[in-house]
Scaffold this motif. Structure first.
Motif, PDB file in Angstrom:
ATOM      1  N   GLN A  40      -3.407  32.200  30.917  1.00 27.16           N
ATOM      2  CA  GLN A  40      -2.009  33.147  31.547  1.00 27.16           C
ATOM      3  C   GLN A  40      -1.192  31.750  32.179  1.00 27.16           C
ATOM      4  OE1 GLN A  40      -1.972  35.302  34.931  1.00 27.16           O
ATOM      5  NE2 GLN A  40       0.673  35.965  34.365  1.00 27.16           N
ATOM      6  N   PRO A  41      -0.122  31.257  31.016  1.00 36.43           N
ATOM      7  CA  PRO A  41       0.492  30.369  31.194  1.00 36.43           C
ATOM      8  C   PRO A  41       1.087  30.124  32.644  1.00 36.43           C
ATOM      9  CG  PRO A  41       1.181  31.582  29.227  1.00 36.43           C
ATOM     10  CD  PRO A  41       0.326  31.984  29.883  1.00 36.43           C
ATOM     11  N   ARG A  42       1.869  29.213  33.329  1.00 33.22           N
ATOM     12  CA  ARG A  42       2.475  28.814  34.019  1.00 33.22           C
ATOM     13  C   ARG A  42       3.886  28.350  34.306  1.00 33.22           C
ATOM     14  NH1 ARG A  42      -0.972  26.903  38.842  1.00 33.22           N
ATOM     15  NH2 ARG A  42      -3.267  26.889  37.853  1.00 33.22           N
ATOM     16  N   ARG A  43       3.647  28.794  33.179  1.00 37.48           N
ATOM     17  CA  ARG A  43       5.556  27.897  32.469  1.00 37.48           C
ATOM     18  C   ARG A  43       5.680  28.696  31.144  1.00 37.48           C
ATOM     19  NH1 ARG A  43       5.941  23.886  29.073  1.00 37.48           N
ATOM     20  NH2 ARG A  43       3.902  22.392  28.550  1.00 37.48           N
ATOM     21  N   GLU A  44       7.468  28.597  30.799  1.00 38.93           N
ATOM     22  CA  GLU A  44       7.429  28.848  29.548  1.00 38.93           C
ATOM     23  C   GLU A  44       8.228  27.626  28.899  1.00 38.93           C
ATOM     24  OE1 GLU A  44      11.706  31.025  30.356  1.00 38.93           O
ATOM     25  OE2 GLU A  44      10.569  32.204  32.088  1.00 38.93           O
ATOM     26  N   GLY A  45       8.088  27.723  27.424  1.00 41.80           N
ATOM     27  CA  GLY A  45       8.400  27.011  26.690  1.00 41.80           C
ATOM     28  C   GLY A  45       6.887  26.756  25.425  1.00 41.80           C
ATOM     29  N   LEU A  46       7.753  25.696  24.679  1.00 41.92           N
ATOM     30  CA  LEU A  46       6.093  25.601  24.060  1.00 41.92           C
ATOM     31  C   LEU A  46       5.312  25.224  24.791  1.00 41.92           C
ATOM     32  CD1 LEU A  46       4.696  25.021  20.974  1.00 41.92           C
ATOM     33  CD2 LEU A  46       6.065  23.440  20.597  1.00 41.92           C
ATOM     34  N   ILE A  47       4.070  25.090  25.012  1.00 42.29           N
ATOM     35  CA  ILE A  47       3.064  24.658  25.128  1.00 42.29           C
ATOM     36  C   ILE A  47       1.487  24.318  24.481  1.00 42.29           C
ATOM     37  CG2 ILE A  47       0.994  24.783  27.514  1.00 42.29           C
ATOM     38  CD1 ILE A  47       2.952  26.894  28.432  1.00 42.29           C
ATOM     39  N   ALA A  48       1.217  23.303  24.202  1.00 41.44           N
ATOM     40  CA  ALA A  48       0.135  22.269  23.752  1.00 41.44           C
ATOM     41  C   ALA A  48      -1.565  22.590  24.325  1.00 41.44           C
ATOM     42  CB  ALA A  48       0.536  21.342  23.905  1.00 41.44           C
ATOM     43  N   ILE A  49      -2.306  23.181  23.867  1.00 39.60           N
ATOM     44  CA  ILE A  49      -3.137  23.349  23.894  1.00 39.60           C
ATOM     45  C   ILE A  49      -4.050  22.410  23.949  1.00 39.60           C
ATOM     46  CG2 ILE A  49      -5.624  25.187  23.567  1.00 39.60           C
ATOM     47  CD1 ILE A  49      -3.560  27.274  23.498  1.00 39.60           C
TER      48      ILE A  49
END
Length: 572
Positions: free
Chosen positions: A96-105
């Motif tokens: 579950q993401p903590r923030r919006e936008g593009l997140i790199a894994i």
């Protein structure tokens, strides 16, 4: 120690070391997300699969900065591949993401392996609330295009929302009249908060292809299942644990193909072409590799035309089979086609390749678009004199042949850049394998002779079914479709010409002739597929045994329908 013993110990140690290296090299680890785009507040599942024999859980520590981690699961499987046992382990975790936008894994460590880099697009939380939000269970369905064109690939998504844990259930979506509907991929499961209530969501994706213009009614999706009822509810006969839901019916307005649309008809959202790799120079008698990539937004591999290079003066072109990667992105299908071409010049000088060009119809703008590749030019150097003479002789005496799979076999002289010793070793092992195969077939000859007395009609039931024919009409290439029609005949037909002779319906024979022109004579593939769907909607109509007679005329098209020919992939 005796010298022979030392030598044996050395060889055994080298063998053991090579075995360990090969065992480690054979381990494969990959990671993927069940969805690439989500909204804030939702969860996404990260899957990690590894074939390593060492059971070590992934290190999820690098994910904790950007995600809340829940629901760790793992599953271990054993399988037999080419006579060798292999262990495959699948790990899954809900993010579950903590923030919006593009997140790199970032790459994660799994034993001695590492996964590849992934990315996730997290959009802002949607302010739109489903109409039936607040109920214990409800369904919503949507299309990625409310006014599609005929034969446009439409992404159809059904979502089941449940506020109570489900014990069992059945989610169904009936196909509409006048369109084909095919389930795509596996279900995606995630959590979404709506109006302050937490729902578990099951998202099921379908591919919807309208077959005619006009109003199209999509039946509502339905669900029947059972939630976790209490003990006293079951004891006193209270069926409160039963859950039912039904979506609202949806209506699409299907548009016909415009008069100025390019042929073949290719309705898309986007189409991109690029050179994945290009050679720097060419040498006579040597094979160089050129790779072309096409990415189509809003189509499947079966709907795409064949990727083919224009003719190059003085250069032989041998294409490999097309590699297709189909995905479901932003609610609709997306396919990436990759094809490699081997370029073998026959003379020195300059080689010119005019750019590939594909025309398509932009369904959003309602206009003709064109995707093209730039022209390329290479200097062609002269190869070794001895090999050049040998190549010229072999090219004139034994031209390149095309295999049954549609790939071209490069002449022996064109392999001068490779290590021929390794090629000879490979040929030796192939000869030994063939000898073993012939010996095994010889031992099985009595069993084969006994089996040959069985009736020819003992075909698998799934090949003979009308449902398989419909799937072949909608999604298979023309080679597989011809194969299906041959198998449906009783007794099975040996080729498509025999199918033509045994069909009683003139419309079905005309549709097959149109298919064969599209396969071998440059006919219109989408139009032929439309004729086939209409003519074979109720299944093939065969002549009686008395009315079937062999045709005195030679075959109109090349034989070998059971194989995917050069035009086998040109369908609508």
């Amino acid at each position: 120690m005796h010298p022979l013993q030392r030598r044996f110990a050395f060889l055994f140690g080298a063998w053991l070391l090579l075995s360990m290296i090969s065992l480690g090299a054979s381990a494969q680890t990959r990671a993927w997300l069940d969805r690439d785009n989500i909204a804030a507040g939702e969860t996404v599942t990260l899957n990690i699969e590894t074939t390593s024999a060492v059971s070590v859980s992934p290190d999820y520590t690098p994910l904790q900065r950007d995600f809340f981690l829940t629901g760790h699961t793992s599953r271990r499987e054993y399988e037999l591949v080419n006579g060798r046992s292999r262990t495959r382990t699948l790990y899954a975790v809900a993010l579950q993401p903590r923030r919006e936008g593009l997140i790199a894994i970032p790459p994660l460590s799994v034993g001695g392996e590492r996964t590849q880099l992934l990315s996730l697009q997290v959009a802002a939380r949607s302010a739109q609330v489903p109409a039936r939000a607040g109920a214990d269970v409800f369904i919503e369905s949507e299309a990625d295009d409310e006014a599609p064109y005929v034969q446009q690939a439409v992404g159809w998504v059904v979502r089941l929302y449940s506020a109570a844990p489900l014990v069992s259930g059945q989610l169904d979506q009936m196909a509409p009249d006048g369109a084909s509907l095919q389930r795509v991929g596996d279900d995606a499961q995630f959590v979404r908060e709506i109006a302050g209530r937490r729902y578990s969501v099951v998202e099921r994706r379908f591919l919807l292809i309208p077959e005619r213009s006009g109003a199209l009614t999509v039946p509502p999706a339905t669900f029947e299942g059972r939630g976790t009822g209490g003990f006293f509810d079951d004891l006193f006969g209270n069926r409160g644990g039963e859950l039912r839901a039904q979506a609202a019916p949806r209506f699409l307005q299907v548009r016909s193909a415009p008069a100025n649309a390019p042929q073949p008809w290719l309705p898309l959202h986007d189409l991109q072409l690029r050179y994945q790799s290009t050679p720097q120079e060419l040498r006579t008698g040597s094979a160089a590799t050129l790779t072309v990539e096409a990415v189509a937004d809003g189509a499947t591999a079966a709907q795409m035309p064949e990727l083919q290079l224009p003719a190059i003066d003085g250069v032989q072109v041998f294409p490999d089979p097309v590699q297709a990667d189909e995905r479901f992105v932003e609610g609709r299908p997306r396919v990436k086609l990759t094809r490699r071409f081997s370029l073998v010049p026959s003379r020195a000088g300059q080689a010119q390749l005019s750019g590939m060009r594909l025309q398509w119809w932009d369904v959003r703008a309602g206009a003709v678009r064109s995707a093209s590749l730039p022209a390329l030019s290479w200097p062609v150097a002269v190869g070794d004199a001895a090999s050049t003479d040998q190549n010229a002789a072999s090219a004139s005496a034994a031209p390149a042949t095309v295999t049954a799979a549609g790939t071209a076999a490069v002449p022996w002289g064109a392999m001068q850049g490779a290590n021929r010793n390794w090629i000879l070793i490979a040929l030796l092992f192939a000869a030994l394998w063939l000898f073993t195969l012939v010996w095994g077939l010889h031992r099985r000859a009595p069993a084969v002779a006994a089996a040959s007395k069985e009736p020819v009609d003992a075909m698998p039931a799934e090949i003979r079914s009308q449902a398989d024919l419909k799937r072949a009409l909608d999604h298979a290439d023309f080679g597989e479709l011809a194969q299906t029609l041959c198998a449906m005949a009783r007794p099975p037909a040996q080729g498509i010409d025999e199918v033509l002779a045994r069909l009683a319906d003139p419309r079905q024979r005309q549709a097959i002739q149109a298919m064969e022109r599209a396969r071998w004579g440059g006919g219109d593939g989408p139009a032929a597929r439309g004729l086939l769907r209409s003519a074979f909607a109720q299944g093939p109509r065969w002549r009686t045994a008395e009315s079937t007679a062999p045709s005195p005329l030679p075959p109109l098209y090349p034989q070998g329908e059971a194989k995917g020919g050069p035009g086998g992939g040109s369908g609508g």
